[in-house]
Write a protein that holds these residues in place. Structure first.
Motif: not given
Length: 381
Positions: A240-269
């Motif tokens: 369950k590893m993936g990624y998202c690409l978006a222009p900075e304006q959109l990614m700023k909003e994406f990360r606002k949700v991401h940080q309270f959803n999973v925050f971060s994902v599997n470090t060694p992977m």
């Protein structure tokens, strides 16, 4: 008894879980759920294990490890000529589905309308409903599942907020053409309509065709979230590893949700994947690898009574049985498991209205012997 007002009152267990459970109960060959039955590259496992042994086992930065984000930005630049800044426009996610949900959560409000193309991956519509949005499906039909963009235009209203695309598409294996892209550019020009482009099968495309990523087109790139999956690329869907690409304006909003959803994902992977993907052949070799499987599976299926539909990408092959009987595809899929020992997915599950064209989906990301055994059983139909 506590009363709960369900947000998804008409939603049950996903068809993937249902069919995989049925396959297990009847000891059937599982060509339903989209995962390989072979191992990923031992080199990748060694890289991940090495990261664990060296102590990379704590939280990664919220957007993902810089080394992986930089590698993704470089990969996208080399493949599509698109520039995404690794610090502000690339985020590592816990798989493609989480990225899709996060992108939708970051911008869909109550009353917003989202256009999807059906048959569609089954996570789109429920996520839109959970957010208070209105899902407006445009139904495609076999055998070619072509888009009539003039009809799509009629779905547009003042409330249209987003269009979700999926190419190569699950479940049909169809891909967007240059004509489709030009029509999309024309329809969205001078609007605020966003695009969510689900490109998790970007490297599984056949017959020397090139993947038409939304990243290739500046007019679309500026309004788009692009979702990709390491699970499909690495033959490791369980990570369950993936990624998202978006222009900075959109990614700023994406990360606002991401940080309270999973925050971060599997470090060694993340670190293991970064080291593994330094060799471009890990992804440039995938079209040939999967085309060999597609061609082999299709050649076997031609000996059955099914009619094969086109497959331009992904690792799914759809077949029609409309000429054989008028059985509902859900009933047909269940009967194939119980009587013939092969599990598939009924494609009506990918339509909100359960539209039934009597089409089944098989996954061919399997060992050669698995495919041979499955078709040997299907030939008895």
């Amino acid at each position: 008894m506590i009363s709960i007002n369900s947000k998804l009152p008409h939603t049950g267990t996903t068809i993937f879980t249902v069919m995989s459970k049925l396959a297990e109960e009847h000891k059937a060959i599982n060509l339903s759920q989209g995962f390989p039955d072979y191992d990923c590259n031992p080199k990748l496992l060694n890289f991940v294990n090495d990261a664990m042994q060296k102590g990379f086992n704590q939280y990664a930065p919220m957007p993902g490890l810089p080394v992986l984000r930089e590698l993704i930005a470089e990969k996208v630049s080399n493949l599509y000529g698109a520039s995404y800044h690794p610090d502000t426009e690339v985020t590592i996610t816990a798989g493609g589905t989480q990225a899709i949900f996060t992108a939708l959560s970051s911008c869909i409000n109550s009353g917003d309308e989202v256009i999807i193309f059906e048959p569609a991956y089954d996570c789109y519509a429920p996520a839109i409903k959970l957010l208070g949005g209105l899902c407006k499906p445009y139904e495609l039909a076999p055998p070619n599942y072509e888009i009539d963009w003039e009809m799509v235009k009629k779905l547009f209203t003042a409330n249209t907020k987003m269009i979700i695309l999926n190419s190569p598409q699950n479940p049909t294996g169809c891909t967007l053409s240059e004509k489709d892209i030009k029509a999309l550019i024309k329809l969205t020009k001078n609007t605020d309509i966003l695009i969510l482009s689900d490109e998790v099968y970007e490297h599984i495309i056949f017959d020397d065709n090139k993947h038409r990523s939304i990243a290739l087109y500046p007019e679309l790139r500026e309004r788009s979230f692009i979702v990709a999956s390491f699970g499909k690329l690495l033959h490791a869907t369980g990570w369950k590893m993936g990624y998202c690409l978006a222009p900075e304006q959109l990614m700023k909003e994406f990360r606002k949700v991401h940080q309270f959803n999973v925050f971060s994902v599997n470090t060694p992977m993340q670190l293991g994947i970064a080291n593994y993907l330094k060799d471009p052949e890990t992804y440039t070799s995938l079209p040939g690898f999967f085309q060999q499987k597609r061609d082999f599976f299709r050649s076997l299926l031609m000996e059955t009574n099914f009619k094969l539909l086109p497959c331009n990408g992904s690792y799914f092959q759809c077949v029609s049985y409309a000429h054989l009987n008028k059985e509902k595809d859900t009933d047909m899929a269940i009967r194939l498991v119980k009587e013939y020992g092969v599990a598939s997915i009924p494609v009506s599950a990918f339509y909100i209205r359960s539209t039934d064209h009597q089409v089944l989906r098989f996954c061919f990301a399997k060992k050669q012997e698995t495919l041979e055994k499955a078709v040997e059983r299907l030939m008895k139909l």
